[in-house]
Scaffold this active site. Sequence first.
Site, short mmCIF file in Angstrom:
data_model
loop_
_atom_site.label_atom_id
_atom_site.label_comp_id
_atom_site.label_asym_id
_atom_site.label_seq_id
_atom_site.Cartn_x
_atom_site.Cartn_y
_atom_site.Cartn_z
N SER A 1 -25.30 47.27 58.96
CA SER A 1 -25.96 46.98 57.69
C SER A 1 -27.24 46.17 57.85
O SER A 1 -28.23 46.42 57.15
CB SER A 1 -24.99 46.23 56.76
OG SER A 1 -23.84 47.00 56.52
N HIS B 1 -27.09 41.38 55.23
CA HIS B 1 -27.95 42.25 54.43
C HIS B 1 -29.27 41.57 54.09
O HIS B 1 -30.34 42.14 54.26
CB HIS B 1 -27.23 42.63 53.13
CG HIS B 1 -26.05 43.53 53.34
ND1 HIS B 1 -25.32 44.05 52.29
CD2 HIS B 1 -25.46 44.00 54.48
CE1 HIS B 1 -24.34 44.80 52.77
NE2 HIS B 1 -24.41 44.78 54.09
#
Length: 265
Positions: A177, A238
């Site tokens: 991610s 993220h």
Amino acid sequence: QADLYCDETPGLTYTRTLAGLPAVLRYDMMVTLQFRRPAREWMDMNMDLQTEKRTGWIPWVNILLIAVNVIVFVAGTAGGAFGLDAGFLHRRGGLFAPLILKRRELYRLVTAVFLHADARHLMNNMVVQFAGGSIVERNLGHLRFAAVYFLSGIIGNLTSVAADYVTGEYSYSVGASGAVFGIVGVLLFLIIREARQSNKGEQGIPPRLKSLLIRAGIMTAYLLYSGWSNPMINQAAHVGGLAAGFVFGALLLPDGEGDISELMG
């Protein structure tokens, strides 16, 4: 229809398509075309030439990275066929802040990028990577794209380690991610810069670019919201990856470089 404005730079040849009809413009001087249609309806000549040069171009680094992610996942889920399992891979390569801070197992900052919790986790990351990574690799080139991917993943994981240390809550973390959000960060930079440059002109931001800017903002906000609303998602990675990708885009793609025509449709 177009108005032609010329200066005296000799020896340039362009091949273009105007109003859907093939046309070859050959001049003994540099030609600048000022179209009466919206600015982004016709691509800049220089971008056309760059696209022509890249006919048959393949984003092989992005394809290779996706393949590695898939192969590692299959190897982990195959169990005895490979002599290892997902739990073993996660224990040996997953991100765990105490092992980074105390034992200095820094390799986990990289290995965790190529590990995924389940098939859905893998698919979600690889779909975004496939769609956005090809565009970013075309803009950055193969080597710079690879560097941005790895560095965004590492910075995302470092952000995760820092967040765990501050909160005192530790858990294993895996997934690409951070690297994928790095790709999103580069795309976001390209779109925002294009909008700012277009807004300086007399016609302002073209409707299609304005729509793309809004959609990109909504998509980024949704991805971040999804992370905050699900405690199983490593939101720190993220945010770290997204910020890293945006900064790398600014550093590696100066004004005049970059093409988002694929996103414009």
